[in-house]
Motif scaffolding. Structure first.
Motif, PDB file in Angstrom:
ATOM      1  N   THR A 136       0.835  -1.197   0.000  1.00  0.00           N
ATOM      2  CA  THR A 136       0.000   0.000   0.000  1.00  0.00           C
ATOM      3  C   THR A 136       0.873   1.252   0.000  1.00  0.00           C
ATOM      4  OG1 THR A 136      -0.057  -0.126   2.402  1.00  0.00           O
ATOM      5  CG2 THR A 136      -1.949  -1.030   1.220  1.00  0.00           C
ATOM      6  N   SER A 137       0.341   2.305  -0.577  1.00  0.00           N
ATOM      7  CA  SER A 137       1.084   3.552  -0.673  1.00  0.00           C
ATOM      8  C   SER A 137       0.113   4.727  -0.547  1.00  0.00           C
ATOM      9  CB  SER A 137       1.798   3.607  -2.023  1.00  0.00           C
ATOM     10  OG  SER A 137       2.634   4.729  -2.079  1.00  0.00           O
ATOM     11  N   PRO A 138       0.397   5.729   0.278  1.00  0.00           N
ATOM     12  CA  PRO A 138       1.539   5.821   1.181  1.00  0.00           C
ATOM     13  C   PRO A 138       1.354   4.916   2.398  1.00  0.00           C
ATOM     14  CG  PRO A 138       0.075   7.678   1.522  1.00  0.00           C
ATOM     15  CD  PRO A 138      -0.490   6.902   0.370  1.00  0.00           C
ATOM     16  N   GLN A 139       2.444   4.683   3.137  1.00  0.00           N
ATOM     17  CA  GLN A 139       2.373   3.856   4.329  1.00  0.00           C
ATOM     18  C   GLN A 139       2.052   4.717   5.554  1.00  0.00           C
ATOM     19  OE1 GLN A 139       5.734   3.761   2.582  1.00  0.00           O
ATOM     20  NE2 GLN A 139       4.424   2.752   1.075  1.00  0.00           N
ATOM     21  N   ASP A 140       1.357   4.090   6.519  1.00  0.00           N
ATOM     22  CA  ASP A 140       1.129   4.786   7.791  1.00  0.00           C
ATOM     23  C   ASP A 140       1.407   3.819   8.938  1.00  0.00           C
ATOM     24  OD1 ASP A 140      -1.093   3.173   8.090  1.00  0.00           O
ATOM     25  OD2 ASP A 140      -2.524   4.731   7.487  1.00  0.00           O
ATOM     26  N   GLU A 141       0.997   4.182  10.142  1.00  0.00           N
ATOM     27  CA  GLU A 141       1.347   3.399  11.332  1.00  0.00           C
ATOM     28  C   GLU A 141       0.704   2.014  11.326  1.00  0.00           C
ATOM     29  OE1 GLU A 141       0.162   6.493  11.307  1.00  0.00           O
ATOM     30  OE2 GLU A 141       1.813   7.731  12.086  1.00  0.00           O
ATOM     31  N   SER A 142      -0.317   1.799  10.477  1.00  0.00           N
ATOM     32  CA  SER A 142      -0.975   0.491  10.478  1.00  0.00           C
ATOM     33  C   SER A 142      -0.523  -0.394   9.313  1.00  0.00           C
ATOM     34  CB  SER A 142      -2.500   0.676  10.433  1.00  0.00           C
ATOM     35  OG  SER A 142      -2.850   1.361   9.256  1.00  0.00           O
ATOM     36  N   THR A 143       0.423   0.089   8.515  1.00  0.00           N
ATOM     37  CA  THR A 143       0.923  -0.709   7.381  1.00  0.00           C
ATOM     38  C   THR A 143       1.642  -1.958   7.905  1.00  0.00           C
ATOM     39  OG1 THR A 143       1.157   1.274   6.020  1.00  0.00           O
ATOM     40  CG2 THR A 143       2.456  -0.650   5.364  1.00  0.00           C
ATOM     41  N   VAL A 144       1.456  -3.075   7.183  1.00  0.00           N
ATOM     42  CA  VAL A 144       2.066  -4.357   7.578  1.00  0.00           C
ATOM     43  C   VAL A 144       3.593  -4.240   7.580  1.00  0.00           C
ATOM     44  CG1 VAL A 144       2.349  -6.775   6.889  1.00  0.00           C
ATOM     45  CG2 VAL A 144       0.120  -5.650   6.645  1.00  0.00           C
ATOM     46  N   ILE A 145       4.199  -4.771   8.633  1.00  0.00           N
ATOM     47  CA  ILE A 145       5.658  -4.735   8.736  1.00  0.00           C
ATOM     48  C   ILE A 145       6.212  -5.999   8.092  1.00  0.00           C
ATOM     49  CG2 ILE A 145       7.577  -4.760  10.390  1.00  0.00           C
ATOM     50  CD1 ILE A 145       5.634  -2.988  12.129  1.00  0.00           C
ATOM     51  N   ALA A 146       6.948  -5.837   7.009  1.00  0.00           N
ATOM     52  CA  ALA A 146       7.429  -6.982   6.222  1.00  0.00           C
ATOM     53  C   ALA A 146       8.752  -6.628   5.557  1.00  0.00           C
ATOM     54  CB  ALA A 146       6.376  -7.354   5.172  1.00  0.00           C
ATOM     55  N   PRO A 147       9.832  -6.534   6.353  1.00  0.00           N
ATOM     56  CA  PRO A 147      11.112  -6.070   5.801  1.00  0.00           C
ATOM     57  C   PRO A 147      11.678  -6.996   4.730  1.00  0.00           C
ATOM     58  CG  PRO A 147      11.386  -6.960   8.018  1.00  0.00           C
ATOM     59  CD  PRO A 147       9.911  -6.866   7.781  1.00  0.00           C
ATOM     60  N   VAL A 148      12.505  -6.415   3.849  1.00  0.00           N
ATOM     61  CA  VAL A 148      13.135  -7.213   2.785  1.00  0.00           C
ATOM     62  C   VAL A 148      14.667  -7.105   2.807  1.00  0.00           C
ATOM     63  CG1 VAL A 148      11.124  -7.169   1.233  1.00  0.00           C
ATOM     64  CG2 VAL A 148      12.845  -5.342   1.074  1.00  0.00           C
ATOM     65  N   THR A 149      15.212  -6.437   3.824  1.00  0.00           N
ATOM     66  CA  THR A 149      16.671  -6.324   3.930  1.00  0.00           C
ATOM     67  C   THR A 149      17.073  -6.649   5.373  1.00  0.00           C
ATOM     68  OG1 THR A 149      16.606  -3.987   4.607  1.00  0.00           O
ATOM     69  CG2 THR A 149      16.685  -4.437   2.236  1.00  0.00           C
ATOM     70  N   PRO A 150      18.337  -7.076   5.595  1.00  0.00           N
ATOM     71  CA  PRO A 150      18.782  -7.332   6.972  1.00  0.00           C
ATOM     72  C   PRO A 150      18.628  -6.091   7.860  1.00  0.00           C
ATOM     73  CG  PRO A 150      20.336  -8.260   5.413  1.00  0.00           C
ATOM     74  CD  PRO A 150      19.368  -7.442   4.606  1.00  0.00           C
ATOM     75  N   TYR A 151      18.881  -4.929   7.289  1.00  0.00           N
ATOM     76  CA  TYR A 151      18.691  -3.678   8.033  1.00  0.00           C
ATOM     77  C   TYR A 151      17.224  -3.524   8.449  1.00  0.00           C
ATOM     78  CZ  TYR A 151      18.318   1.380   8.757  1.00  0.00           C
ATOM     79  OH  TYR A 151      18.059   2.628   9.272  1.00  0.00           O
ATOM     80  N   ASP A 290       2.707   8.537   5.025  1.00  0.00           N
ATOM     81  CA  ASP A 290       1.572   9.390   5.378  1.00  0.00           C
ATOM     82  C   ASP A 290       1.746   9.791   6.841  1.00  0.00           C
ATOM     83  OD1 ASP A 290      -0.805  10.467   6.229  1.00  0.00           O
ATOM     84  OD2 ASP A 290      -2.078   8.852   5.472  1.00  0.00           O
ATOM     85  N   SER A 291       2.110  11.041   7.081  1.00  0.00           N
ATOM     86  CA  SER A 291       2.419  11.495   8.449  1.00  0.00           C
ATOM     87  C   SER A 291       1.241  12.238   9.090  1.00  0.00           C
ATOM     88  CB  SER A 291       3.666  12.386   8.431  1.00  0.00           C
ATOM     89  OG  SER A 291       3.442  13.499   7.593  1.00  0.00           O
ATOM     90  N   THR A 292       0.020  11.883   8.694  1.00  0.00           N
ATOM     91  CA  THR A 292      -1.159  12.579   9.227  1.00  0.00           C
ATOM     92  C   THR A 292      -1.182  12.569  10.758  1.00  0.00           C
ATOM     93  OG1 THR A 292      -2.427  11.978   7.267  1.00  0.00           O
ATOM     94  CG2 THR A 292      -3.691  12.629   9.209  1.00  0.00           C
ATOM     95  N   ARG A 293      -0.839  11.426  11.361  1.00  0.00           N
ATOM     96  CA  ARG A 293      -0.893  11.356  12.830  1.00  0.00           C
ATOM     97  C   ARG A 293       0.072  12.373  13.458  1.00  0.00           C
ATOM     98  NH1 ARG A 293       0.126   5.732  15.886  1.00  0.00           N
ATOM     99  NH2 ARG A 293      -2.024   5.299  15.252  1.00  0.00           N
ATOM    100  N   ALA A 294       1.294  12.450  12.946  1.00  0.00           N
ATOM    101  CA  ALA A 294       2.268  13.405  13.503  1.00  0.00           C
ATOM    102  C   ALA A 294       1.809  14.840  13.275  1.00  0.00           C
ATOM    103  CB  ALA A 294       3.640  13.180  12.881  1.00  0.00           C
ATOM    104  N   ARG A 295       1.208  15.079  12.100  1.00  0.00           N
ATOM    105  CA  ARG A 295       0.762  16.438  11.780  1.00  0.00           C
ATOM    106  C   ARG A 295      -0.384  16.864  12.692  1.00  0.00           C
ATOM    107  NH1 ARG A 295       2.272  17.919   5.997  1.00  0.00           N
ATOM    108  NH2 ARG A 295       3.593  16.213   5.323  1.00  0.00           N
ATOM    109  N   THR A 296      -1.333  15.955  12.936  1.00  0.00           N
ATOM    110  CA  THR A 296      -2.504  16.354  13.723  1.00  0.00           C
ATOM    111  C   THR A 296      -2.228  16.306  15.220  1.00  0.00           C
ATOM    112  OG1 THR A 296      -3.361  14.107  13.519  1.00  0.00           O
ATOM    113  CG2 THR A 296      -4.216  15.718  11.995  1.00  0.00           C
ATOM    114  N   GLU A 297      -1.480  15.295  15.677  1.00  0.00           N
ATOM    115  CA  GLU A 297      -1.314  15.144  17.126  1.00  0.00           C
ATOM    116  C   GLU A 297      -0.087  15.871  17.673  1.00  0.00           C
ATOM    117  OE1 GLU A 297      -1.848  11.193  18.588  1.00  0.00           O
ATOM    118  OE2 GLU A 297      -3.450  10.775  17.152  1.00  0.00           O
ATOM    119  N   LEU A 298       0.935  16.048  16.837  1.00  0.00           N
ATOM    120  CA  LEU A 298       2.157  16.704  17.322  1.00  0.00           C
ATOM    121  C   LEU A 298       2.310  18.113  16.761  1.00  0.00           C
ATOM    122  CD1 LEU A 298       4.668  13.704  16.858  1.00  0.00           C
ATOM    123  CD2 LEU A 298       3.351  14.309  18.916  1.00  0.00           C
ATOM    124  N   GLY A 299       1.433  18.494  15.841  1.00  0.00           N
ATOM    125  CA  GLY A 299       1.563  19.813  15.205  1.00  0.00           C
ATOM    126  C   GLY A 299       2.821  19.904  14.360  1.00  0.00           C
TER     127      GLY A 299
END
Ligand code: GDP
Length: 320
Positions: A136-151, A290-299
């Protein structure tokens, strides 16, 4: 005034964070590796007023003892292996420094909060790499965590451990940072490699820029903005995760075109060569947040555009 402990204080983000907190009157303690200790009078962030402690992040016992000793109100864990490409060469070391060390930091913070009866706030610098090749794009805090690199795998472990300790009652935040750049970015990252080489070519001191995947798209922001977001997240009443991103992505070749244009070179294609050595085994096609949460809750909001970031970096390299 807060007592603040920063791991990775000698890096790009650590320097900006220490400067911001010192300017605000906080007492800043920073963890540095022996080889990264800044020489007196060295160029770079102004850390003269910070208390520097020399320890390796993988000395978990030493790290825990230091956190107990400093007894900070806030901990920012910025240290780690920061190169995705390098993590393919050193996956185990990446896991120790970028992943396991976070468990040591969280446990030490938990013990400190228990013994002191104070709120100890922890911010973990997570990365968009935890999303791997997101569906999905853009990603937000509920996007599935599924890394593809060791980092990404190590950062995903750390991100989950923040959730584990938050469940236990610790004020722990995972700041999911998208790529963030500045003139202090090391040239191991593509942006600085491009701006530095563009400046060299403009001065007639180089004639080629060798790159990997030109089509990769990233959400590039301004590093001091991302540091400010972490402070806002730490000091917010509720501990939770935040995506920190601009919401706009550009390709590597768009970055090249903008940087060369700023350096006065319009025909950038003449100078760029794709070198398989810089093409990664697996690479996310596009990461955009998608940084909506940071924008709305942290200003919080980004203060610099893509063009402004490229210009600041190229101008620094042209005058170097
Ligand atoms: P990262 O997102 O933390 O890995 O930041 P980088 O700046 O290292 O890489 C950003 C993107 O640029 C990735 O998709 C890389 O595959 C791509 N890229 C293309 N050429 C290069 C190169 O020569 N060096 C680096 N570091 N990245 C490159």
């Amino acid at each position: 005034m807060a007592v603040v402990f920063i791991t990775g204080v000698s890096g790009q983000d650590g320097g900006y964070l220490a400067e911001q907190l010192l300017a605000g009157g906080d007492e800043v303690h920073g963890l540095v590796r022996e080889q990264d200790r800044p020489a007196p009078g060295a160029q770079g962030p102004r850390l003269d007023d910070a208390h520097l402690h020399v320890t390796d992040l993988t000395d978990f016992a030493g790290l825990s003892a230091l956190i107990k000793d400093v007894a900070p109100d806030e901990i920012y864990n910025l240290a780690g292996m920061s190169s995705v490409a390098r993590s393919w060469v050193e996956p185990v070391a990446t896991g120790e420094v970028t992943g396991l060390a976070v468990a040591a930091v969280l446990q030490a913070a938990w013990e400190l909060s228990e013994s002191s009866g104070r709120v100890v706030r922890v911010v973990q610098a997570a990365s968009a790499e935890i999303f791997g090749n997101p569906a999905t794009s853009p990603q937000d805090e509920s996007t599935v965590i599924a890394p593809v690199t060791p980092y990404g795998g190590a950062k995903a472990y750390a991100h989950h451990m923040v959730g584990v300790y938050r469940g236990r009652g610790l004020h722990a935040v995972s700041a999911i940072l998208y790529n963030h750049e500045s003139p202090r970015r090391p040239p191991t990252f593509v942006t600085r490699k491009i701006t530095r080489t563009a400046a060299l070519i403009a001065r007639g001191e180089a004639d080629e820029l060798a790159l990997g995947n030109l089509d990769a798209r990233r959400d590039w922001g301004w590093a001091p903005d991302y540091v400010d977001a972490m402070v806002r997240a730490a000091r917010h009443s509720k501990a939770q995760d935040y995506v920190i991103a601009t919401g706009v992505s550009h390709s590597v070749s768009e970055f090249v075109a903008a940087a060369f244009g700023r350096a006065g070179i319009d025909d950038w294609e003449r100078y760029v060569r794709v070198d398989p050595a810089f093409v990664r085994p697996v690479d996310a096609f596009e990461l955009v947040g998608d940084s909506t949460r940071a924008r709305t809750e942290l200003g919080w909001a980004p203060t610099r555009s893509f063009a402004d970031i490229v210009a600041a970096m190229v101008d620094t390299d042209l005058s170097a």
